[in-house]
Scaffold this motif. Structure first.
Motif, mmCIF file in Angstrom:
data_model
loop_
_atom_site.group_PDB
_atom_site.id
_atom_site.type_symbol
_atom_site.label_atom_id
_atom_site.label_comp_id
_atom_site.label_asym_id
_atom_site.label_seq_id
_atom_site.Cartn_x
_atom_site.Cartn_y
_atom_site.Cartn_z
ATOM 1 N N GLU A 291 0.829 -1.217 0.000
ATOM 2 C CA GLU A 291 0.000 0.000 0.000
ATOM 3 C C GLU A 291 0.857 1.259 0.000
ATOM 4 O OE1 GLU A 291 -2.594 -0.473 3.390
ATOM 5 O OE2 GLU A 291 -3.354 -2.329 2.490
ATOM 6 N N GLU A 292 1.917 1.251 0.799
ATOM 7 C CA GLU A 292 2.800 2.419 0.851
ATOM 8 C C GLU A 292 3.503 2.637 -0.492
ATOM 9 O OE1 GLU A 292 3.688 4.506 3.851
ATOM 10 O OE2 GLU A 292 1.644 3.764 4.105
ATOM 11 N N ARG A 293 3.886 1.527 -1.148
ATOM 12 C CA ARG A 293 4.543 1.672 -2.455
ATOM 13 C C ARG A 293 3.559 2.212 -3.491
ATOM 14 N NH1 ARG A 293 7.199 -3.662 -4.009
ATOM 15 N NH2 ARG A 293 8.265 -2.469 -5.630
ATOM 16 N N SER A 294 2.287 1.781 -3.406
ATOM 17 C CA SER A 294 1.262 2.336 -4.301
ATOM 18 C C SER A 294 1.094 3.825 -4.071
ATOM 19 C CB SER A 294 -0.093 1.661 -4.053
ATOM 20 O OG SER A 294 -0.108 0.390 -4.625
ATOM 21 N N ALA A 295 1.057 4.221 -2.790
ATOM 22 C CA ALA A 295 0.868 5.642 -2.463
ATOM 23 C C ALA A 295 2.049 6.466 -2.975
ATOM 24 C CB ALA A 295 0.720 5.801 -0.951
ATOM 25 N N GLU A 296 3.267 5.927 -2.795
ATOM 26 C CA GLU A 296 4.492 6.588 -3.258
ATOM 27 C C GLU A 296 4.433 6.779 -4.787
ATOM 28 O OE1 GLU A 296 7.982 4.105 -2.635
ATOM 29 O OE2 GLU A 296 9.162 5.801 -1.945
ATOM 30 N N LEU A 297 3.908 5.759 -5.436
ATOM 31 C CA LEU A 297 3.779 5.761 -6.893
ATOM 32 C C LEU A 297 2.783 6.825 -7.355
ATOM 33 C CD1 LEU A 297 4.628 4.021 -9.339
ATOM 34 C CD2 LEU A 297 2.707 2.524 -8.826
ATOM 35 N N ARG A 298 1.596 6.859 -6.702
ATOM 36 C CA ARG A 298 0.569 7.835 -7.096
ATOM 37 C C ARG A 298 1.053 9.260 -6.865
ATOM 38 N NH1 ARG A 298 -2.684 3.884 -4.613
ATOM 39 N NH2 ARG A 298 -2.729 5.142 -2.723
ATOM 40 N N ALA A 299 1.934 9.431 -5.861
ATOM 41 C CA ALA A 299 2.448 10.772 -5.551
ATOM 42 C C ALA A 299 3.355 11.306 -6.662
ATOM 43 C CB ALA A 299 3.208 10.745 -4.227
ATOM 44 N N LEU A 300 3.785 10.437 -7.576
ATOM 45 C CA LEU A 300 4.672 10.868 -8.669
ATOM 46 C C LEU A 300 3.918 11.579 -9.782
ATOM 47 C CD1 LEU A 300 7.008 7.792 -9.305
ATOM 48 C CD2 LEU A 300 7.311 9.699 -7.729
ATOM 49 N N ASP A 301 2.595 11.549 -9.722
ATOM 50 C CA ASP A 301 1.791 11.893 -10.894
ATOM 51 C C ASP A 301 2.123 13.253 -11.494
ATOM 52 O OD1 ASP A 301 0.088 11.250 -12.835
ATOM 53 O OD2 ASP A 301 -1.752 11.387 -11.666
ATOM 54 N N GLY A 302 2.664 14.180 -10.676
ATOM 55 C CA GLY A 302 2.940 15.518 -11.189
ATOM 56 C C GLY A 302 4.216 15.643 -12.019
ATOM 57 N N GLU A 303 5.090 14.628 -12.022
ATOM 58 C CA GLU A 303 6.379 14.740 -12.720
ATOM 59 C C GLU A 303 6.179 14.950 -14.223
ATOM 60 O OE1 GLU A 303 9.164 14.890 -11.073
ATOM 61 O OE2 GLU A 303 8.340 14.275 -9.130
ATOM 62 N N ARG A 304 7.016 15.811 -14.794
ATOM 63 C CA ARG A 304 6.902 16.082 -16.225
ATOM 64 C C ARG A 304 8.264 16.033 -16.904
ATOM 65 N NH1 ARG A 304 2.751 14.754 -15.536
ATOM 66 N NH2 ARG A 304 0.746 15.824 -15.536
ATOM 67 N N GLY A 305 8.294 15.561 -18.124
ATOM 68 C CA GLY A 305 9.545 15.496 -18.874
ATOM 69 C C GLY A 305 10.206 14.144 -18.644
ATOM 70 N N THR A 306 10.923 13.659 -19.664
ATOM 71 C CA THR A 306 11.485 12.308 -19.588
ATOM 72 C C THR A 306 12.503 12.176 -18.457
ATOM 73 O OG1 THR A 306 11.180 12.154 -21.970
ATOM 74 C CG2 THR A 306 12.549 10.470 -20.950
ATOM 75 N N HIS A 307 13.401 13.154 -18.307
ATOM 76 C CA HIS A 307 14.420 13.024 -17.266
ATOM 77 C C HIS A 307 13.788 12.975 -15.876
ATOM 78 C CE1 HIS A 307 17.623 14.023 -14.418
ATOM 79 N NE2 HIS A 307 18.409 13.380 -15.267
ATOM 80 N N ALA A 308 12.848 13.882 -15.604
ATOM 81 C CA ALA A 308 12.177 13.899 -14.291
ATOM 82 C C ALA A 308 11.409 12.602 -14.064
ATOM 83 C CB ALA A 308 11.244 15.101 -14.193
ATOM 84 N N ALA A 309 10.788 12.091 -15.132
ATOM 85 C CA ALA A 309 10.015 10.847 -15.014
ATOM 86 C C ALA A 309 10.932 9.669 -14.685
ATOM 87 C CB ALA A 309 9.249 10.581 -16.309
ATOM 88 N N VAL A 310 12.041 9.539 -15.420
ATOM 89 C CA VAL A 310 12.970 8.421 -15.183
ATOM 90 C C VAL A 310 13.564 8.538 -13.772
ATOM 91 C CG1 VAL A 310 15.143 7.328 -15.918
ATOM 92 C CG2 VAL A 310 13.490 8.105 -17.638
ATOM 93 N N ASP A 311 13.943 9.742 -13.398
ATOM 94 C CA ASP A 311 14.522 9.971 -12.073
ATOM 95 C C ASP A 311 13.524 9.579 -10.975
ATOM 96 O OD1 ASP A 311 16.818 10.932 -10.697
ATOM 97 O OD2 ASP A 311 15.663 12.690 -10.092
ATOM 98 N N ALA A 312 12.272 9.968 -11.138
ATOM 99 C CA ALA A 312 11.259 9.660 -10.124
ATOM 100 C C ALA A 312 10.994 8.151 -10.069
ATOM 101 C CB ALA A 312 9.967 10.410 -10.439
#
Lengths: 193, 193
Positions: free
Chosen positions: A71-92
């Motif tokens: 559940e915590e990993r799912s929450a951590e994952l959903r919190a990424l939703d705002g990332e934009r751009g390939t580099h930020a996405a890969v980093d997140a």
């Protein structure tokens, strides 16, 4: 409507939560062998009796801890939703695999590979998180899975992220990891556009 | 010149070798917790006393097993030297992370993250194997590391291979893995030429 709870129920829920958080911390720090109910209760500042009231056996505690980590990993994952751009996405995405939740999950996988009692639940939850992570990766990367090869490209990226997490287990690998992320973000940008 | 050995020395060496092989098998199958000297001796068909003659403590046995796994992984790596073409190279490199030696190494990494007695030796040998693997990957891929980005591209590929190994720990992931390998071999072919 929301459920109505008494102060006693609230306390009980808070104790349960603290035990689960401590189970994860103990797993990440001491591994499966070192994480007995006694060690976890002590870390949580809860008496052994109170711990056993919530989780009668070690299997009960760690089955609940497996779900809590998921559940915590799912929450951590959903919190990424705002990332934009390939580099930020890969980093997140790579960041998901280098924190204490991944370390705890890794201990659980390895324990599950040798403990038949843990294995089915860990395997199921891992499959579910894998699917969620894949969907989020597609969204963050703005990738179109109907194009040939995109599915496997994103899967390989997540395998790389997992491998980077493993490389970070024994030593601080952050400087090398940052360079790999930058280079692979460049490659993905070309492949996915 | 070669050293001259007596039949007794040969037998002793064969016993030591059998104990190390059994230590690796037991690690891969039962994990660190389940791999005691007694379990390993039984698996090797050696008496507990004979096992303790070679390895007085569990730490002695597993320190030797760590080196044995490292040597075997190096030998496995050197055996790849004949592979040609990007797909065959990626497939062979990924193959290093899906066999019993990787499973044993994974158990050792996770054990070492919680066992200070194992940690320094495992970390050193892992760094050495990492460098050897990187050099072999460059050779198999015919990649020129003086070109910008090539070093990080190949590192990321080996991280991906490690992550694919981890994904194979709890379930047979070979079908998905084959598709990821095919897609990433295509991508790398473009990036490296």
């Amino acid at each position: 409507m929301g459920s109505v709870t008494t102060p006693k129920q609230d306390r009980s829920r808070a104790t349960r939560q603290r035990l689960l958080e401590s189970a994860v911390t103990c797993l990440a720090e001491h591994g499966w062998t070192g994480s007995t109910v006694t060690v976890v209760a002590e870390h949580a500042g809860v008496s052994r009796g109170a711990a056993q009231h919530h989780f009668p056996t070690r299997e009960d505690l760690f089955t609940a801890a497996v779900e809590y980590v998921a559940e915590e990993r799912s929450a951590e994952l959903r919190a990424l939703d705002g990332e934009r751009g390939t580099h930020a996405a890969v980093d997140a995405l790579v960041g998901l695999y280098t924190g204490p939740l991944f370390r705890a999950a890794l201990q659980l996988w390895v324990a599950a590979s040798n403990e038949p009692q843990l294995r089915p639940r860990v395997t199921d939850l891992e499959a579910r998180i894998g699917r969620e992570t894949h969907r989020m990766a597609l969204r963050l990367l703005g990738a179109d899975e109907t194009r040939p090869g995109v599915r496997e490209t994103v899967q390989g990226l997540l395998d790389m992220a997992r491998g980077l997490g493993l490389a970070n287990l024994l030593t601080d690998d952050s400087a090398r990891r940052a360079r790999v992320v930058t280079q692979w973000a460049t490659i993905l940008d070309d492949v996915l556009r």
